[in-house]
Design an enzyme around this catalytic site. Structure first.
Site, PDB file in Angstrom:
ATOM      1  N   HIS A 276       6.129  -1.034  -1.236  1.00 12.74           N
ATOM      2  CA  HIS A 276       6.305  -0.126  -2.387  1.00 12.74           C
ATOM      3  C   HIS A 276       5.182  -0.393  -3.383  1.00 12.74           C
ATOM      4  CE1 HIS A 276       8.154   2.455  -5.237  1.00 12.74           C
ATOM      5  NE2 HIS A 276       9.170   1.713  -5.638  1.00 12.74           N
ATOM      6  N   HIS A 317       3.427   7.618   3.610  1.00 10.61           N
ATOM      7  CA  HIS A 317       4.377   7.842   2.513  1.00 10.61           C
ATOM      8  C   HIS A 317       5.642   8.456   3.094  1.00 10.61           C
ATOM      9  CE1 HIS A 317       5.991   9.096  -1.348  1.00 10.61           C
ATOM     10  NE2 HIS A 317       5.120   8.263  -1.889  1.00 10.61           N
ATOM     11  N   ASP A 373      -1.605   4.152  -3.898  1.00  6.95           N
ATOM     12  CA  ASP A 373      -1.992   2.734  -4.003  1.00  6.95           C
ATOM     13  C   ASP A 373      -3.332   2.432  -3.382  1.00  6.95           C
ATOM     14  OD1 ASP A 373       1.399   2.258  -3.649  1.00  6.95           O
ATOM     15  OD2 ASP A 373       0.256   1.529  -5.359  1.00  6.95           O
TER      16      ASP A 373
HETATM   17  C1  SDX Z   1       4.572   3.775  -3.037  1.00  7.19           C
HETATM   18  O1  SDX Z   1       8.544   6.496  -2.388  1.00  7.19           O
HETATM   19  C2  SDX Z   1       7.654   6.621  -3.267  1.00  7.19           C
HETATM   20  O2  SDX Z   1       7.542   7.625  -3.929  1.00  7.19           O
HETATM   21  C3  SDX Z   1       6.763   5.424  -3.455  1.00  7.19           C
HETATM   22  C4  SDX Z   1       5.592   5.608  -4.376  1.00  7.19           C
HETATM   23  C5  SDX Z   1       6.021   5.802  -5.799  1.00  7.19           C
HETATM   24  O3  SDX Z   1       5.225   6.359  -6.572  1.00  7.19           O
HETATM   25  O4  SDX Z   1       7.110   5.294  -6.166  1.00  7.19           O
HETATM   26  O5  SDX Z   1       4.834   6.726  -3.952  1.00  7.19           O
HETATM   27  C6  SDX Z   1       4.686   4.382  -4.367  1.00  7.19           C
HETATM   28  O6  SDX Z   1       5.341   2.911  -2.709  1.00  7.19           O
HETATM   29  C7  SDX Z   1       3.532   4.317  -2.078  1.00  7.19           C
HETATM   30  C8  SDX Z   1       3.632   3.651  -0.678  1.00  7.19           C
HETATM   31  C9  SDX Z   1       2.896   2.324  -0.750  1.00  7.19           C
HETATM   32  N1  SDX Z   1       3.102   1.554   0.474  1.00  7.19           N
HETATM   33  C10 SDX Z   1       2.127   1.350   1.349  1.00  7.19           C
HETATM   34  O7  SDX Z   1       0.998   1.837   1.270  1.00  7.19           O
HETATM   35  C11 SDX Z   1       2.503   0.404   2.485  1.00  7.19           C
HETATM   36  C12 SDX Z   1       2.017   0.988   3.811  1.00  7.19           C
HETATM   37  N2  SDX Z   1       2.786   2.201   4.093  1.00  7.19           N
HETATM   38  C13 SDX Z   1       3.931   2.037   4.982  1.00  7.19           C
HETATM   39  O8  SDX Z   1       4.597   0.826   4.921  1.00  7.19           O
HETATM   40  C14 SDX Z   1       4.787   3.289   5.082  1.00  7.19           C
HETATM   41  O9  SDX Z   1       3.947   4.352   5.226  1.00  7.19           O
HETATM   42  C15 SDX Z   1       5.771   3.583   3.967  1.00  7.19           C
HETATM   43  C16 SDX Z   1       6.664   2.447   3.690  1.00  7.19           C
HETATM   44  C17 SDX Z   1       5.039   3.974   2.722  1.00  7.19           C
HETATM   45  C18 SDX Z   1       6.609   4.784   4.434  1.00  7.19           C
HETATM   46  O10 SDX Z   1       7.277   4.355   5.535  1.00  7.19           O
HETATM   47  P1  SDX Z   1       8.325   5.338   6.291  1.00  7.19           P
HETATM   48  O11 SDX Z   1       8.437   6.645   5.627  1.00  7.19           O
HETATM   49  O12 SDX Z   1       9.584   4.554   6.479  1.00  7.19           O
HETATM   50  O13 SDX Z   1       7.587   5.626   7.605  1.00  7.19           O
HETATM   51  P2  SDX Z   1       7.784   4.782   8.902  1.00  7.19           P
HETATM   52  O14 SDX Z   1       7.680   3.316   8.557  1.00  7.19           O
HETATM   53  O15 SDX Z   1       9.014   5.265   9.573  1.00  7.19           O
HETATM   54  O16 SDX Z   1       6.466   5.166   9.732  1.00  7.19           O
HETATM   55  C19 SDX Z   1       6.445   6.252  10.617  1.00  7.19           C
HETATM   56  C20 SDX Z   1       5.417   5.832  11.668  1.00  7.19           C
HETATM   57  C21 SDX Z   1       5.724   4.477  12.313  1.00  7.19           C
HETATM   58  O17 SDX Z   1       5.066   4.498  13.561  1.00  7.19           O
HETATM   59  P3  SDX Z   1       5.949   4.756  14.912  1.00  7.19           P
HETATM   60  O18 SDX Z   1       7.113   3.740  14.873  1.00  7.19           O
HETATM   61  O19 SDX Z   1       6.447   6.188  14.763  1.00  7.19           O
HETATM   62  O20 SDX Z   1       5.012   4.544  16.059  1.00  7.19           O
HETATM   63  O21 SDX Z   1       4.138   5.639  11.032  1.00  7.19           O
HETATM   64  C22 SDX Z   1       3.751   4.273  11.151  1.00  7.19           C
HETATM   65  C23 SDX Z   1       5.004   3.478  11.462  1.00  7.19           C
HETATM   66  O22 SDX Z   1       4.682   2.289  12.175  1.00  7.19           O
HETATM   67  N3  SDX Z   1       3.207   3.892   9.853  1.00  7.19           N
HETATM   68  C24 SDX Z   1       2.077   3.208   9.688  1.00  7.19           C
HETATM   69  C25 SDX Z   1       1.899   3.114   8.311  1.00  7.19           C
HETATM   70  N4  SDX Z   1       2.905   3.747   7.676  1.00  7.19           N
HETATM   71  C26 SDX Z   1       3.716   4.213   8.644  1.00  7.19           C
HETATM   72  N5  SDX Z   1       1.221   2.653  10.604  1.00  7.19           N
HETATM   73  C27 SDX Z   1       0.166   2.016  10.066  1.00  7.19           C
HETATM   74  N6  SDX Z   1      -0.075   1.906   8.733  1.00  7.19           N
HETATM   75  C28 SDX Z   1       0.769   2.439   7.843  1.00  7.19           C
HETATM   76  N7  SDX Z   1       0.511   2.335   6.531  1.00  7.19           N
END
Ligand code: SDX
Length: 451
Positions: A276, A317, A373
């Site tokens: 997050h 996201h 971010d």
């Molecule tokens: C913020 O919610 C908000 O509004 C948050 C925010 C706010 O203003 O409050 O916008 C701020 O928190 C932004 C997000 C910051 N976090 C990151 O940058 C961390 C990296 N991102 C991931 O951890 C992920 O994308 C999330 C947590 C942001 C979202 O995760 P989801 O929606 O639960 O998606 P998921 O984990 O189910 O991913 C779907 C697929 C998966 O692959 P498969 O299992 O389908 O093969 O996408 C992959 C994930 O492994 N994936 C990524 C990835 N994010 C998702 N693979 C590599 N790198 C990534 N960053």
């Protein structure tokens, strides 16, 4: 046979046949949702409770009705109370946005003057809070210091527990928005081993924050106007984001009718997580780990084959399945800041990382675009903020959104204490037959292990 009152029109409903009983139920559709409670009427043979909706991490659950922030993840749209984020970032101030988020309308000049005055004159904290922060080690993470010092404020304002009194909600909102920069700056100075700098009421909100962070022996801090405007814009961009993880935490904790200082401390704790708000810090660690643009292809390969272990921090996201509109603004801001401080190897790595990721099918297929971010950490670092301070800056800004959401929750007649249900996967009833014979070893009986 329909089991519920017919909705306004037959199209605004689901006809659900429960094959266990053959009964058909009409579930009204309102505002693109069905009521989870309407599922309770679907009972299988011998089933007393009825159906529940199962939605781990609330992937497809609306927990509330809110008028504060609108996001269209497919089209990269973000609006605060209907105003596009691009227009607010370009023309507004953080305090005007904080007012807008809470009140739903832009302030008149009189309202704004009073609001700025109240915030300016509530920036000090009780001297005991300063001593409380001095109790931390020099290397304490500033988010841990911020989380605990905000929670501690609830002990200094016991009247804040009266959350049904609009005046108490108002003064608590002012205190929190006013004091977060002070607590953040105190944590920064503590980590640096520097004397704390008290608020300067002659400065604007952002200038005052930079003064408390950076002023040394000069009598008056002169903020760099490029940095001041950059931070103002970043605070606006981070102010709210509908029902994200930390806002959900503030609403859930606030729904127990605890004071807002405790609820905001819960939001800070949630924001601390690397998935997050902690992502901006994690982006910099990732760029440091990559070290040189030539290492990017190998890193990308590691992300793609890492089975979710290695993530491309700052990408992806839950809602945005296209470019985060905030990331576009931040990237432009990064260009302006780097024009001021000079191009940077880390920015080169970030730009190359983004270029490769945006052309790689793994990320395209998963709709993984840069989020807010990805670039913010680079800007904060170019402003000489330490990496572990980035999420603190996020928390200072998000406090405005958390408080608007907290008050909206309290005033929403449909809301009550948040208490989700579960699918029980544990044992059926079984008889207690302990494996131990000595229940208090070493206390009331001879301890076999203590020689
Ligand atoms: C913020 O919610 C908000 O509004 C948050 C925010 C706010 O203003 O409050 O916008 C701020 O928190 C932004 C997000 C910051 N976090 C990151 O940058 C961390 C990296 N991102 C991931 O951890 C992920 O994308 C999330 C947590 C942001 C979202 O995760 P989801 O929606 O639960 O998606 P998921 O984990 O189910 O991913 C779907 C697929 C998966 O692959 P498969 O299992 O389908 O093969 O996408 C992959 C994930 O492994 N994936 C990524 C990835 N994010 C998702 N693979 C590599 N790198 C990534 N960053």
């Amino acid at each position: 046979m329909s089991q519920t009152a017919a909705p306004t029109s037959s199209v605004d409903s689901l006809e659900v046949k429960d094959n266990r009983t053959g009964k058909v139920f009409t579930l009204p559709i309102t505002e693109g949702t069905i009521r989870a409670n309407d599922l309770l009427q679907l009972k299988g043979p011998g089933d007393e409770t009825g159906l529940r909706a199962y939605d781990p991490a609330f992937l497809n659950t609306a927990s509330c009705r809110s008028a504060i922030t609108y996001i269209d993840g497919d089209n990269g749209i973000l609006r605060y109370r209907g105003y596009p984020i691009e227009q607010l970032a370009e023309k507004s101030t953080f305090l005007e946005v904080a007012w807008l988020l809470r009140h739903g309308e832009l302030p008149t000049q009189t309202e704004y003057n009073e609001w700025v005055h109240h915030i300016t004159y509530h920036t000090y904290v009780h001297e005991n809070v300063k001593r409380f922060l001095e109790g931390f080690r020099y290397d304490a993470h500033p988010m841990s210091m911020l989380c605990s010092s905000v929670a501690a404020l609830s002990a200094f304002y016991p009247q804040a527990h009266d959350i049904h009194d609009p005046e108490q909600r108002n003064i608590s909102t002012i205190r929190l928005i006013a004091k977060l920069p002070t607590l953040a700056a105190f944590a920064y100075r503590h980590a640096k081993g520097l004397p704390i700098i008290y608020p300067d009421n002659d400065l604007t909100y952002v200038e005052n924050f930079l003064s408390m962070v950076a002023r040394m022996s000069e009598p008056k801090y002169e903020a760099n106007p490029v940095f001041t405007r950059a931070l103002e814009i970043l605070f606006i961009l981070h102010a709210d984001h509908e029902q994200n993880c930390s806002t959900n935490a503030v609403r859930a904790v606030g729904s127990s009718h605890v004071d807002p200082f405790s609820a905001v401390a819960a939001g800070i704790a949630a924001l601390f997580g690397p998935l997050h708000g902690g992502a901006n810090e994690a982006v910099l660690h990732m760029i440091k780990e990559i070290e040189h643009p030539k290492n990017i292809p190998a890193f990308i390969e590691q992300v793609k084959t890492g089975k979710g272990e290695t993530k491309l921090m700052g990408f992806g996201h839950r809602v945005y399945k296209s470019y985060d509109p905030r990331a576009k603004i931040v990237k432009k801001l990064a260009d302006e800041v780097f024009a001021q401080v000079g191009m940077d190897k880390d920015l080169e790595i970030a730009l190359e990382l983004e270029r490769i990721a945006l052309s790689d099918d793994y990320f395209i297929k998963r709709k993984l675009y840069p989020n807010v971010d990805f670039y913010t950490g680079l800007i904060y670092r170019s402003m000489a903020f330490p990496t572990d301070f980035f999420t603190v800056l996020f928390a200072v800004a998000r406090t405005a959104g958390w408080l608007a959401q907290w008050e909206e929750m309290l005033l929403d007649k449909e809301q009550k204490i948040a208490r989700p249900r579960q699918i029980y996967t544990g044992y059926a009833e079984r008889k207690y037959e302990p494996k131990i014979t000595d229940r208090f070893p070493g206390v009331h009986n001879k301890d076999p292990l203590r020689k």
